[in-house]
Design an enzyme around this catalytic site. Structure first.
Site, PDB file in Angstrom:
ATOM      1  N   THR A  22     -17.492  -5.861  -8.569  1.00  0.00           N
ATOM      2  CA  THR A  22     -17.362  -4.407  -8.611  1.00  0.00           C
ATOM      3  C   THR A  22     -17.832  -3.826  -9.942  1.00  0.00           C
ATOM      4  O   THR A  22     -17.623  -4.425 -11.001  1.00  0.00           O
ATOM      5  CB  THR A  22     -15.886  -4.008  -8.381  1.00  0.00           C
ATOM      6  N   GLY A  30     -18.687   0.876  -7.375  1.00  0.00           N
ATOM      7  CA  GLY A  30     -17.468   0.576  -6.626  1.00  0.00           C
ATOM      8  C   GLY A  30     -17.725  -0.297  -5.418  1.00  0.00           C
ATOM      9  O   GLY A  30     -18.225  -1.412  -5.510  1.00  0.00           O
ATOM     10  N   ILE A  67      15.321   2.712   2.685  1.00  0.00           N
ATOM     11  CA  ILE A  67      16.606   2.146   3.096  1.00  0.00           C
ATOM     12  C   ILE A  67      17.472   1.840   1.875  1.00  0.00           C
ATOM     13  O   ILE A  67      18.704   2.008   1.915  1.00  0.00           O
ATOM     14  CB  ILE A  67      16.371   0.883   3.950  1.00  0.00           C
ATOM     15  N   GLU A  81     -10.550  -5.525  -1.948  1.00  0.00           N
ATOM     16  CA  GLU A  81     -11.375  -6.168  -0.912  1.00  0.00           C
ATOM     17  C   GLU A  81     -11.926  -5.135   0.078  1.00  0.00           C
ATOM     18  O   GLU A  81     -11.991  -5.373   1.289  1.00  0.00           O
ATOM     19  CB  GLU A  81     -10.563  -7.238  -0.172  1.00  0.00           C
TER      20      GLU A  81
END
Length: 383
Positions: A126, A131, A339, A365
């Site tokens: 990258t 990008g 929660i 990825e």
């Protein structure tokens, strides 16, 4: 698909589960807080034969099928997916590329010690500007006699602190016939003049991995550093994406399962209005949805592994598994945090770490928007 496991597969997964609970779980919160990669744990995992993945034994690997490999990575990632990242390196872009395209000398020098846990490598793909668009890289290489001179920089590169070499990519220029950049792949030793690394500190997630810039300033490498042929770099990078996405899907599924385990335990123990909150229907919905989507993620991951074991290309299935499993991890982490209520912000509980890491899974990825486009393109034939 055959979901049954042989006794040998069951024993290996049980070994991974025991190792994760005994050697990783007591330390994960501390090294995540300290942004320290626990390379000593990787050394221990290699001693147990957990590191070599799908790489053949003659190159130091475990010779696993992809299904066993995925289940092994998931099991480790239920405790710490960062260790899962390191365990996937020999089978992913770094190791798989050398195994497929490397010379015998390159395999012996780099792949075998990587699979054995004796050295550490990393991938530099990258760039800050391009990008996700790997083919539009700015890093260049020029010939100088039999050597190459490489200039440029890679960004968001992981394992900057422990990698002893980098599999990275540069282009010779634009092919006048195809109008595409002629990309080459190189194995570059860390200690070469002109190689420097610049980690980004205090990251939002994936904190134990030192990630940042790999700078290449007039780095001279011999022709023996070239992986494959000139102009074959893009093919090399794309060759390993299915293995890479299999590893990410397995890790994200492991993280989602960790969220499920944590939220169900807490919902049984937390008493509100005189009852465990597990009795409340809204809590039950969060738990049920998380369990269902985690199981679906596992099935998509195993489907991808099964296709890989059959030797088939699985571009769309790789995108489905990665995209769905990472979205599931994010949703499960959000549910687990909800929660836990106010206790979710406490370092005493792991759900804050789960939530931070789950968000990064949706980006690494290939971001999930890209994967949705790839799935649709495969279905429609329109690009």
């Amino acid at each position: 698909m055959d979901f049954s496991l042989t006794p040998e597969q069951q024993d290996l997964i049980a070994l991974a589960r025991d190792f994760a609970n005994r050697e990783i779980a007591p330390h994960v919160a501390a090294y995540d807080r300290d942004e320290r990669f626990p390379i000593e744990i990787i050394t221990q995992s290699a001693d147990l034969g957990l590191l070599g993945g799908v790489i053949p034994p003659n190159y130091g690997g475990a010779g696993l099928d992809h299904k066993t490999y995925a289940l092994l990575i998931e099991q480790i990632s239920r405790v710490c997916h960062i260790i899962g990242v390191a365990m996937s390196l020999p089978s992913g872009l770094v190791g798989s590329s050398i195994h497929t395209y490397g010379t015998e000398t390159q395999k012996q020098q780099y792949l075998t010690p990587l699979a054995q846990g004796k050295t550490f490598g990393a991938a530099g793909v990258t760039e800050a500007r391009s990008g996700t668009d790997v083919s539009d890289m700015d890093t260049t290489c020029t010939r100088d006699g039999t050597d190459y001179i490489i200039n440029g920089a890679k960004m968001w590169i992981s394992f900057l602190d422990v990698a002893q070499w980098f599999l990275t990519f540069a282009h010779l220029g634009t092919n006048p016939q195809t109008q595409r950049k002629e990309i080459c792949a190189f194995i570059i030793d860390r200690n070469l003049p002109g190689v420097s690394v610049h980690p980004v500190t205090n990251k939002f997630g994936f904190r134990p991995i030192k990630t940042g810039e790999l700078a290449l300033d007039h780095v001279r490498v011999p022709q023996t550093a070239l992986l494959g042929q000139e102009g074959q770099g893009f093919q090399i990078a794309m060759n390993a994406v299915e293995n890479g996405r299999l590893g990410v899907a397995a890790r994200a599924t492991g993280l989602a399962q960790a969220c499920v385990n944590t939220m169900t335990t807490y919902a049984r123990e937390r008493i509100v209005f005189g009852h465990p909150i597990a009795q409340f229907q809204m809590i039950q919905k969060l738990i049920a949805d998380s369990i269902t989507t985690t199981n679906a993620s596992r099935l998509l991951t195993l489907q991808l592994a099964d296709l890989k074991d059959q030797g088939q290309r699985a571009r769309a299935q790789a995108s489905m598994a990665k995209q769905y499993a990472s979205d599931t991890a994010m949703n499960a982490a959000t549910a687990a945090f909800q929660i836990h209520g106010a206790y979710g912000v406490s370092d005493e509980y792991p759900v804050g770490r789960y939530l931070r890491d789950a968000k990064i899974f949706q980006i690494v990825e290939g971001n999930n928007e890209l994967h949705r486009a790839l799935i649709a393109q495969d279905a429609t034939g329109i690009r």
